[in-house]
Design an enzyme around this catalytic site. Structure first.
Site, PDB file in Angstrom:
ATOM      1  N   SER A 140       0.724  -1.267   0.173  1.00 38.82           N
ATOM      2  CA  SER A 140       0.037   0.002  -0.018  1.00 38.82           C
ATOM      3  C   SER A 140       1.017   1.270   0.126  1.00 38.82           C
ATOM      4  O   SER A 140       1.952   1.164   0.655  1.00 38.82           O
ATOM      5  CB  SER A 140      -0.769   0.046   1.251  1.00 38.82           C
ATOM      6  OG  SER A 140      -1.453   1.271   1.472  1.00 38.82           O
ATOM      7  N   TYR A 153      -0.837  -0.392  10.528  1.00 38.99           N
ATOM      8  CA  TYR A 153      -1.107  -1.017   8.891  1.00 38.99           C
ATOM      9  C   TYR A 153      -0.308  -0.536   8.110  1.00 38.99           C
ATOM     10  O   TYR A 153       0.498  -1.358   7.241  1.00 38.99           O
ATOM     11  CB  TYR A 153      -2.724  -0.148   8.505  1.00 38.99           C
ATOM     12  CG  TYR A 153      -2.875  -0.432   6.969  1.00 38.99           C
ATOM     13  CD1 TYR A 153      -3.510  -1.875   6.580  1.00 38.99           C
ATOM     14  CD2 TYR A 153      -2.638   0.356   6.090  1.00 38.99           C
ATOM     15  CE1 TYR A 153      -3.834  -2.251   5.392  1.00 38.99           C
ATOM     16  CE2 TYR A 153      -2.929   0.043   4.648  1.00 38.99           C
ATOM     17  CZ  TYR A 153      -3.398  -1.326   4.395  1.00 38.99           C
ATOM     18  OH  TYR A 153      -3.772  -1.500   2.992  1.00 38.99           O
TER      19      TYR A 153
HETATM   20  N1  LIG Z   1      -8.738  -0.989  -0.879  1.00 39.14           N
HETATM   21  C1  LIG Z   1      -7.852  -0.266  -0.670  1.00 39.14           C
HETATM   22  O1  LIG Z   1      -8.102   1.028  -0.468  1.00 39.14           O
HETATM   23  C2  LIG Z   1      -6.528  -0.644  -0.432  1.00 39.14           C
HETATM   24  C3  LIG Z   1      -5.374   0.252  -0.732  1.00 39.14           C
HETATM   25  C4  LIG Z   1      -4.101  -0.150  -0.464  1.00 39.14           C
HETATM   26  C5  LIG Z   1      -3.979  -1.596  -0.182  1.00 39.14           C
HETATM   27  N2  LIG Z   1      -4.984  -2.322  -0.003  1.00 39.14           N
HETATM   28  C6  LIG Z   1      -4.537  -3.852   0.007  1.00 39.14           C
HETATM   29  O2  LIG Z   1      -5.128  -4.811  -0.853  1.00 39.14           O
HETATM   30  C7  LIG Z   1      -5.542  -5.906  -0.180  1.00 39.14           C
HETATM   31  C8  LIG Z   1      -6.881  -6.666  -0.448  1.00 39.14           C
HETATM   32  O3  LIG Z   1      -7.739  -5.513   0.171  1.00 39.14           O
HETATM   33  P1  LIG Z   1      -9.189  -5.124  -0.380  1.00 39.14           P
HETATM   34  O4  LIG Z   1      -9.164  -3.903  -0.319  1.00 39.14           O
HETATM   35  O5  LIG Z   1      -9.519  -6.139  -1.252  1.00 39.14           O
HETATM   36  O6  LIG Z   1      -9.937  -5.626   1.295  1.00 39.14           O
HETATM   37  P2  LIG Z   1     -11.183  -6.476   1.266  1.00 39.14           P
HETATM   38  O7  LIG Z   1     -12.132  -5.908   0.293  1.00 39.14           O
HETATM   39  O8  LIG Z   1     -11.717  -6.168   2.761  1.00 39.14           O
HETATM   40  O9  LIG Z   1     -10.851  -8.150   0.846  1.00 39.14           O
HETATM   41  C9  LIG Z   1     -10.142  -8.502   1.759  1.00 39.14           C
HETATM   42  C10 LIG Z   1      -9.783  -9.921   1.396  1.00 39.14           C
HETATM   43  O10 LIG Z   1      -8.849 -10.584   2.385  1.00 39.14           O
HETATM   44  C11 LIG Z   1      -9.421 -11.808   2.785  1.00 39.14           C
HETATM   45  N3  LIG Z   1      -8.989 -11.921   4.386  1.00 39.14           N
HETATM   46  C12 LIG Z   1      -9.382 -11.006   5.450  1.00 39.14           C
HETATM   47  N4  LIG Z   1      -9.065 -11.394   6.676  1.00 39.14           N
HETATM   48  C13 LIG Z   1      -8.570 -12.699   6.183  1.00 39.14           C
HETATM   49  C14 LIG Z   1      -8.040 -13.922   7.131  1.00 39.14           C
HETATM   50  N5  LIG Z   1      -7.765 -13.618   8.333  1.00 39.14           N
HETATM   51  N6  LIG Z   1      -7.865 -14.992   6.399  1.00 39.14           N
HETATM   52  C15 LIG Z   1      -7.742 -15.011   5.147  1.00 39.14           C
HETATM   53  N7  LIG Z   1      -8.379 -13.978   4.463  1.00 39.14           N
HETATM   54  C16 LIG Z   1      -8.725 -12.837   4.799  1.00 39.14           C
HETATM   55  C17 LIG Z   1     -11.028 -11.456   2.847  1.00 39.14           C
HETATM   56  O11 LIG Z   1     -11.904 -12.651   2.926  1.00 39.14           O
HETATM   57  P3  LIG Z   1     -12.643 -13.296   3.766  1.00 39.14           P
HETATM   58  O12 LIG Z   1     -13.585 -12.260   4.674  1.00 39.14           O
HETATM   59  O13 LIG Z   1     -13.884 -14.200   3.211  1.00 39.14           O
HETATM   60  O14 LIG Z   1     -11.590 -14.126   4.842  1.00 39.14           O
HETATM   61  C18 LIG Z   1     -11.095 -10.679   1.505  1.00 39.14           C
HETATM   62  O15 LIG Z   1     -10.886 -11.724   0.536  1.00 39.14           O
HETATM   63  C19 LIG Z   1      -5.055  -6.020   1.299  1.00 39.14           C
HETATM   64  O16 LIG Z   1      -3.614  -6.574   1.414  1.00 39.14           O
HETATM   65  C20 LIG Z   1      -5.102  -4.418   1.661  1.00 39.14           C
HETATM   66  O17 LIG Z   1      -4.214  -4.127   2.514  1.00 39.14           O
HETATM   67  C21 LIG Z   1      -6.292  -1.910  -0.194  1.00 39.14           C
END
Ligand SMILES: NC(=O)c1ccc[n+]([C@@H]2O[C@H](COP(=O)([O-])OP(=O)(O)OC[C@H]3O[C@@H](n4cnc5c(N)ncnc54)[C@H](OP(=O)(O)O)[C@@H]3O)[C@@H](O)[C@H]2O)c1
Length: 262
Positions: A140, A153
């Site tokens: 990120s 984070y």
């Molecule tokens: N969205 C943003 O603005 C943003 C910005 C920068 C970086 N990121 C990074 O992008 C990545 C994906 O995030 P996202 O935005 O797509 O978030 P999201 O929509 O909340 O999805 C997170 C995913 O991770 C899984 N997950 C969460 N806790 C888990 C656990 N304990 N064990 C296994 N799986 C788990 C969730 O599935 P389940 O709940 O089904 O387990 C879901 O599939 C992350 O690493 C995040 O830090 C996101």
């Protein structure tokens, strides 16, 4: 490894991981989806199998639980069809450091760093031996910016960036591509988890745009891909400034400004 390797995507039930799964399925890759919510993964898998004719396995695992994480590690070690790991599962929590619970931040670190590390460690020796394959780690821009106020984070994402850069240097010469992807604000459910209304935020990237851009970087074999950054020269200048200090770290004596007068 087959010509079109299978891709294991963590956090594939929604958000960025689900978009990666969709894009790799469109490219004809078989998939292994990993997350906790099996119903969502089954629905996604059914659609992607039908649309793309690819084979999709699902592993239900909470990656903060050692035994469930170990199941995924074993799959990565043993399944020679898997040639690409997308280390995407991650989360964030709201509040300032003193408001966040100790167990909550420890769980955040376990998911965002330990799981990423253990999965990379599980697959890397096999890929290095094969002389091919890829590890994609989702970091990120917060990992570059303590000023953004998401301290723990951001620290986990700084870890992901460093790990990726180090692994790129170690594994690149062995034929294994390692990419760090640094999104900024992207429209996913992660914002619900931090207690923020994503619709109230400005300059939010759509998840499909983010993943398509990340895959442009993937196809170019970029070590670090920052989809929202308009001027790549700024990143290059930052790296050059960091590297310019490297020859200056090894010195017998402390720097002049730290020497106490006799
Ligand atoms: N969205 C943003 O603005 C943003 C910005 C920068 C970086 N990121 C990074 O992008 C990545 C994906 O995030 P996202 O935005 O797509 O978030 P999201 O929509 O909340 O999805 C997170 C995913 O991770 C899984 N997950 C969460 N806790 C888990 C656990 N304990 N064990 C296994 N799986 C788990 C969730 O599935 P389940 O709940 O089904 O387990 C879901 O599939 C992350 O690493 C995040 O830090 C996101």
């Amino acid at each position: 490894m087959t010509t079109i390797p299978s891709v294991l995507v963590t956090g594939a039930s929604t958000g960025i991981g689900a978009a990666y799964a969709e894009r790799f399925a469109r490219r004809g890759h078989d998939l292994v989806l990993v997350a906790r919510d099996i119903a969502r993964m089954e629905a996604l898998a059914a659609r992607l199998r039908q649309e793309n004719g690819v084979a999709i396995d699902i592993i239900q695992a909470d990656l903060t639980k050692a035994d469930e994480l170990a199941t995924v590690e074993t799959r990565l070690r043993d399944d020679a069809r898997i040639g690409i790991l997308v280390n995407n599962a991650g989360t964030a929590i709201g509040g300032s450091f003193i408001e966040q619970g100790t167990d909550d931040v420890a769980r955040l670190v376990a998911l965002n760093t330990t799981a990423v590390l253990r999965l990379a460690s599980a697959i890397a020796p096999r890929l290095a031996k094969a002389g091919e394959g890829a590890i994609v780690n989702i970091g990120s821009v917060v990992g570059l910016a303590p000023e953004f106020g998401m301290t723990v984070y951001g620290a986990t994402k700084a870890f992901v960036l460093f790990l990726s850069q180090g692994l790129s240097l170690e594994l690149g010469p062995k034929g294994v591509y390692v990419q760090a992807v640094l999104p900024a604000t992207t429209r996913t459910e992660i914002w619900d988890h931090v207690g923020a209304d994503v619709n109230a935020l400005s300059n939010v990237m759509e998840v499909g745009d983010l993943v398509d851009a990340a895959l442009v970087g993937f196809d170019r074999r970029e070590a670090v891909t920052i989809p929202p950054l308009p001027d790549a020269g700024q990143w290059d200048a930052f790296q050059a400034a960091r590297q310019a200090m490297l020859p200056n770290y090894r010195n017998e004596l402390p720097a002049e400004r730290y020497r106490t007068s006799a």
